[in-house]
Design a protein around this motif. Structure first.
Motif, mmCIF file in Angstrom:
data_model
loop_
_atom_site.group_PDB
_atom_site.id
_atom_site.type_symbol
_atom_site.label_atom_id
_atom_site.label_comp_id
_atom_site.label_asym_id
_atom_site.label_seq_id
_atom_site.Cartn_x
_atom_site.Cartn_y
_atom_site.Cartn_z
ATOM 1 N N LEU A 137 0.710 -1.246 -0.119
ATOM 2 C CA LEU A 137 -0.106 0.067 -0.040
ATOM 3 C C LEU A 137 0.922 1.404 -0.110
ATOM 4 N N ASN A 138 2.096 1.181 0.969
ATOM 5 C CA ASN A 138 2.775 2.346 0.692
ATOM 6 C C ASN A 138 3.421 2.648 -0.426
ATOM 7 N N ARG A 149 2.383 1.891 -3.264
ATOM 8 C CA ARG A 149 1.459 2.649 -4.351
ATOM 9 C C ARG A 149 1.017 3.711 -4.047
ATOM 10 N N TRP A 150 0.667 4.227 -2.799
ATOM 11 C CA TRP A 150 0.196 5.485 -2.451
ATOM 12 C C TRP A 150 1.142 6.369 -1.781
ATOM 13 N N VAL A 158 1.488 6.648 4.253
ATOM 14 C CA VAL A 158 0.183 6.959 4.085
ATOM 15 C C VAL A 158 -0.516 5.697 5.021
#
Length: 67
Positions: A48-49, A51-52, A56
């Motif tokens: 997730l980090n 990607r975003w 985050v």
């Protein structure tokens, strides 16, 4: 009534069908379910980090409590 608590004195582990170390890493066993949960969520947080953007998504323990 003689009620006594049972105590775990020994844990025996038997390993069978072991692979050679050259074939790749194995899996570290743990008897701590909280640690296991943290280890399972880390790769998800990393994806997730990636990607975003870095901070985050973090584990909730990393956030400061606001009163």
């Amino acid at each position: 009534m003689a009620l006594q608590r049972a105590r775990v004195r020994r844990i025996v582990l038997t390993a069978e069908d072991l692979d050679a170390a050259e074939e790749g890493p194995g899996t570290q066993l743990s008897l701590d379910p909280e640690r296991e949960a943290r280890l399972r969520i880390e790769p998800v947080l990393d994806r997730l980090n990636a990607r975003w953007g870095h901070p985050v998504v973090r584990p909730t323990a990393a956030y400061r409590h606001v009163s």
